[in-house]
Design an enzyme around this catalytic site. Structure first.
Site, PDB file in Angstrom:
ATOM      1  N   ASP A 106      30.295  41.954  36.874  1.00  0.00           N
ATOM      2  CA  ASP A 106      29.245  41.184  36.091  1.00  0.00           C
ATOM      3  C   ASP A 106      29.566  39.851  36.676  1.00  0.00           C
ATOM      4  O   ASP A 106      28.802  38.919  36.045  1.00  0.00           O
ATOM      5  CB  ASP A 106      29.429  41.428  34.564  1.00  0.00           C
ATOM      6  CG  ASP A 106      30.927  40.968  34.156  1.00  0.00           C
ATOM      7  OD1 ASP A 106      31.774  40.828  34.899  1.00  0.00           O
ATOM      8  OD2 ASP A 106      31.068  41.065  32.679  1.00  0.00           O
ATOM      9  N   SER A 107      30.351  39.484  37.594  1.00  0.00           N
ATOM     10  CA  SER A 107      30.452  38.389  38.312  1.00  0.00           C
ATOM     11  C   SER A 107      28.999  38.092  39.004  1.00  0.00           C
ATOM     12  O   SER A 107      28.814  37.014  39.457  1.00  0.00           O
ATOM     13  CB  SER A 107      31.446  38.530  39.256  1.00  0.00           C
ATOM     14  OG  SER A 107      31.368  39.498  40.188  1.00  0.00           O
ATOM     15  N   ASP A 139      30.491  47.492  36.147  1.00  0.00           N
ATOM     16  CA  ASP A 139      31.101  46.757  34.976  1.00  0.00           C
ATOM     17  C   ASP A 139      30.044  46.924  33.843  1.00  0.00           C
ATOM     18  O   ASP A 139      28.824  46.892  33.902  1.00  0.00           O
ATOM     19  CB  ASP A 139      30.934  44.977  35.402  1.00  0.00           C
ATOM     20  CG  ASP A 139      32.421  44.686  35.473  1.00  0.00           C
ATOM     21  OD1 ASP A 139      33.508  45.174  35.023  1.00  0.00           O
ATOM     22  OD2 ASP A 139      32.610  43.460  36.042  1.00  0.00           O
ATOM     23  N   LYS A 151      33.849  49.898  34.023  1.00  0.00           N
ATOM     24  CA  LYS A 151      35.077  49.060  34.015  1.00  0.00           C
ATOM     25  C   LYS A 151      34.631  48.053  32.602  1.00  0.00           C
ATOM     26  O   LYS A 151      33.514  47.522  32.512  1.00  0.00           O
ATOM     27  CB  LYS A 151      35.264  48.163  35.015  1.00  0.00           C
ATOM     28  CG  LYS A 151      36.299  47.160  34.530  1.00  0.00           C
ATOM     29  CD  LYS A 151      36.852  46.409  35.803  1.00  0.00           C
ATOM     30  CE  LYS A 151      36.266  45.222  36.446  1.00  0.00           C
ATOM     31  NZ  LYS A 151      35.839  44.165  35.463  1.00  0.00           N
ATOM     32  N   GLU A 197      36.452  45.196  29.529  1.00  0.00           N
ATOM     33  CA  GLU A 197      37.350  44.028  29.316  1.00  0.00           C
ATOM     34  C   GLU A 197      38.175  44.619  28.066  1.00  0.00           C
ATOM     35  O   GLU A 197      37.397  44.828  27.145  1.00  0.00           O
ATOM     36  CB  GLU A 197      36.845  42.637  29.369  1.00  0.00           C
ATOM     37  CG  GLU A 197      36.350  42.630  31.037  1.00  0.00           C
ATOM     38  CD  GLU A 197      35.805  40.930  31.032  1.00  0.00           C
ATOM     39  OE1 GLU A 197      35.775  40.415  30.224  1.00  0.00           O
ATOM     40  OE2 GLU A 197      35.160  40.697  31.990  1.00  0.00           O
ATOM     41  N   GLU A 229      43.586  40.357  36.054  1.00  0.00           N
ATOM     42  CA  GLU A 229      43.214  39.050  36.678  1.00  0.00           C
ATOM     43  C   GLU A 229      43.962  37.668  36.157  1.00  0.00           C
ATOM     44  O   GLU A 229      44.200  37.627  34.938  1.00  0.00           O
ATOM     45  CB  GLU A 229      41.790  39.045  36.256  1.00  0.00           C
ATOM     46  CG  GLU A 229      41.226  37.694  36.778  1.00  0.00           C
ATOM     47  CD  GLU A 229      39.463  37.503  36.815  1.00  0.00           C
ATOM     48  OE1 GLU A 229      39.089  38.706  36.234  1.00  0.00           O
ATOM     49  OE2 GLU A 229      38.835  36.708  36.980  1.00  0.00           O
TER      50      GLU A 229
HETATM   51  O1  KIV Z   1      33.084  40.726  37.815  1.00  0.00           O
HETATM   52  C1  KIV Z   1      33.956  40.866  38.507  1.00  0.00           C
HETATM   53  O2  KIV Z   1      33.720  40.613  39.564  1.00  0.00           O
HETATM   54  C2  KIV Z   1      35.456  41.498  38.346  1.00  0.00           C
HETATM   55  C3  KIV Z   1      36.401  41.144  39.101  1.00  0.00           C
HETATM   56  C4  KIV Z   1      36.652  39.581  39.049  1.00  0.00           C
HETATM   57  C5  KIV Z   1      37.410  41.736  38.929  1.00  0.00           C
HETATM   58  O3  KIV Z   1      35.564  42.052  36.898  1.00  0.00           O
END
Ligand code: KIV
Length: 272
Positions: A42-43, A81, A110, A112, A179
């Site tokens: 989600d970055s 994500d 993924k 969090e 992280e």
């Molecule tokens: O969203 C992302 O890119 C991440 C990484 C920083 C692990 O979760």
């Protein structure tokens, strides 16, 4: 045929490599380079969409980028994500959203958090969807964490991360991203855990590493955290190419005859 998540995420002693990707051409390059797995993080919100944080990223945006990345790979597993509030409201909604990402072509999702998401993780895993955990600095909680800071520095906070990892493991995750935590804590986590710990800003003693692709390529000169190594300076290269193009157009050097169409050889000779 996709390499299975299990095959990639095993504690073999050989560090696992993962990078983010958000689109078709870069996903193709990541696969060609032999990177083990791709994270559609989600970055994408900060890196590609110009948002201030990942909190603004929606399910529809994630689905759009997951589909683009999946079209770019044949073997490399793609982990998607789950964006902010796509798994916290209820287990039913979490399961539905995880399913949408899988239908878009992801091999796993993924999410969090630790204790607070462990039951949700278990439910998703029970339904046959592989889940990766994410502990330490969890950017979706940046407003609660008070900024992008190293996590787990005190004894109590470190203990909480170790406990959360245990709960996630019991819930069935196949790996955990750690992280921005101290290197010693990450080492302890890796030694304790039966699933691979994939570090980012977590030192060298993890089972694998992940970086945001645009950071390692030097695509964003404004973002320079300590844990990123810039393997390329794409910003400079792109800037030089754009300036050269601008100058050549203004000087009528581009397009040349080799970039133009003519009705005949004579026409070309007359014009050039
Ligand atoms: O969203 C992302 O890119 C991440 C990484 C920083 C692990 O979760």
């Amino acid at each position: 045929m996709k390499t299975s998540i299990k095959e990639v995420f095993k504690k073999s002693g050989i560090p696992i490599t993962m990078v983010t990707a958000y689109d078709y051409p870069l996903a193709k390059l990541v696969e060609a380079a032999g990177i083990d797995a791709i994270l559609v993080g989600d970055s994408v919100g900060n890196v590609v969409l110009g948002y201030e944080s990942t909190v603004q990223v929606t399910m529809d945006e994630m689905l759009h980028h997951v589909r683009a990345v999946v079209r770019g790979v044949e073997k490399t597993p793609v982990i998607a994500d789950m964006p902010f509030l796509s798994y916290q409201v209820s287990q039913e909604e979490a399961l539905k959203n995880a399913g949408r990402l899988m239908r878009a072509g992801a091999s796993a999702v993924k999410l969090e958090g630790g204790k607070e998401v462990a039951e949700t993780v278990q439910r998703i895993v029970e339904c046959g969807i592989p889940v990766m955990g994410h502990l330490g600095l969890t950017p979706q909680s940046v407003n609660q964490l008070g900024g992008y800071k190293v996590q787990g520095k005190s004894k109590e906070k470190a203990e909480k991360i170790l406990q959360d990892a245990k709960l996630l493991e019991e819930a069935g995750v196949f790996a955990i991203v750690a992280e921005c935590i101290p290197a010693g804590l990450a080492q302890e986590l890796s030694e304790m855990s039966h699933v691979p710990i994939i570090g980012i800003g977590a030192g060298a003693f993890c089972d694998g590493q992940v970086l945001v692709l645009h950071d390692l390529l030097g695509f964003n000169d404004e973002f320079k955290p300590k844990f990123v190594k810039k393997y390329e300076s794409l910003c400079d290269k792109i800037m030089n190419a754009l300036k050269e193009y601008k100058n050549e157009v203004r000087n009528r050097e581009f397009p040349g005859p080799e970039h133009s169409f003519f009705t005949s050889e004579e026409e070309m000779k007359k014009l050039y």
